[in-house]
Design an enzyme around this catalytic site. Structure first.
Site, short mmCIF file in Angstrom:
data_model
loop_
_atom_site.label_atom_id
_atom_site.label_comp_id
_atom_site.label_asym_id
_atom_site.label_seq_id
_atom_site.Cartn_x
_atom_site.Cartn_y
_atom_site.Cartn_z
N TYR A 1 42.56 33.92 31.44
CA TYR A 1 42.76 34.15 32.48
C TYR A 1 43.39 35.68 32.45
CZ TYR A 1 45.24 36.19 36.35
OH TYR A 1 44.91 37.13 37.71
N LYS B 1 41.34 39.48 32.59
CA LYS B 1 41.68 40.34 33.48
C LYS B 1 42.93 41.50 32.52
CE LYS B 1 42.56 40.43 37.06
NZ LYS B 1 42.11 41.12 38.44
#
Length: 369
Positions: free
Chosen positions: A156, A160
């Site tokens: 994650y 990102k």
């Protein structure tokens, strides 16, 4: 119906927690917008009821990881607000799926801008593109220029971070029609507010646990939190600034902030849960950090062993433990200086709205018994 003059906005992930608040904000406070296209994998047609005489809201089902789907939704668009992301720090989804949505999805949005001649792209990033880092080093009252050892773990945070870098690097790129692309990114800290799916899951989990919560981190481990309405407001202002002040905001990243108090994650949540009878157990962590680390590691091992048999996604793992036990607070006025941002909703009202929503969950829970 005749075409109406004005800007056409595309909001990816527009049916999500932030996306819904943002669409409503754009309808109520946006200027010069004639159409808002809400693009998401799971659609909510009720958002179309937000349409007014001046602004039409259209909900489109699609997946940002599919280039053709993004391209079709982007035809005739003037500005894209890219909020779509798969937020997963618990291992519910495969790393490949997280990368496909967060990174490849962002690449598809950028490519659509270039191919369709769309000049303006606002990207919803995350504080986790900076930290807390894997070393557990505190980031206290930092701003966008504060030196910090960025060391990210997990798909994650890594996806990102690379997506944000790609968006900011695309600033100034040529788009069809001979114009150039103007981009910027907003980095919310932990977003709270009514209809937050993660807080709703926490609520139901704590109800099953007798409305008691175990303290994992000391009260001194403060975190920055920001109300969803203020995050939506900052997006509206940043989108406007992309058009009106491209030389100032183009290629820039901004932390999202408001006047919410700095507290530990657990103490902050208790601002809304406490009035509904939830209580924290202990003023200090009930277990030493080393013990919690071993429990987190054990949970990860069990998750790996049980994956073939079904879904086991514990909320505690080494990543979430590091986030909760590492201070991360921001203190900046960059958005205020660059595009006039001031929080729209004061802390007292943000707290009241969120606590009111928790009471609604209580009422629904009582009726369901």
């Amino acid at each position: 119906m005749a075409d109406r003059p004005g800007q056409v906005y595309l909001v990816t992930g527009g049916c999500g927690f932030l996306g819904r608040h943002l669409v409503k904000m754009l309808v109520e406070r946006g200027e010069g917008i004639s159409e808002i296209r809400v693009f998401d994998t799971k659609v909510d047609r009720e958002l179309e009821s937000l349409s007014t005489v001046a602004v039409r809201v259209n909900v489109i089902q699609g997946d940002v990881s599919e280039a053709d789907s993004v391209r079709d939704a982007a035809r005739g668009v003037d500005l894209i607000i890219h909020t779509a992301a798969l937020i997963d720090v618990w291992g519910r989804n495969s790393p490949s799926k997280i990368w496909a949505i967060n990174y490849q999805g962002t690449r598809n949005v950028i490519n659509a801008c270039k191919e369709m001649g769309i000049q303006f792209l606002l990207h919803t990033s995350s504080m986790e593109v900076v930290g807390p880092n894997a070393k557990g080093e505190h980031f206290i009252r930092g701003d966008e220029d504060t030196p910090y050892a960025i060391e990210l773990e997990g798909p994650y945070a890594q996806s990102k971070a690379q997506a944000e870098e790609m968006v900011l690097s695309a600033n100034g790129a040529a788009v069809a029609g001979g114009k150039t692309l103007v981009t910027c990114a907003l980095r919310p800290t932990g977003i709270y507010g009514e209809n937050n799916g993660m807080m709703e899951k926490l609520y139901h989990g704590l109800v099953k646990f007798g409305r008691k919560r175990l303290r994992l981190a000391g009260q001194e481990i403060e975190h920055g939190r920001v109300y969803v309405g203020n995050v939506a407001w900052m997006h509206l202002l940043a989108a406007r600034a992309l058009r009106e002040r491209p030389g100032t905001v183009g290629g820039q990243a901004y932390f999202c902030y408001d006047d919410s108090p700095y507290l530990s994650y657990e103490d902050f949540d208790m601002q809304f849960l406490g009035p509904s009878g939830f209580r924290m157990l202990g003023h200090k962590p009930l277990l030493p950090y080393f013990t919690m680390y071993l429990l987190a590691l054990l949970a990860e091992v069990l998750q790996w062993l049980l994956r073939p048999l079904g879904s086991f996604t514990p909320s505690l793992n080494r990543y979430t433990l590091n986030v909760v036990t590492t201070a991360f607070t921001v203190q900046t006025d960059k958005a205020a200086r660059h595009f006039g941002y001031k929080p729209l909703v004061p802390w007292a009202e943000s707290m009241a709205r969120t606590a009111g929503w928790v009471r609604e969950l209580d009422e629904a829970c009582s009726k369901g018994k």
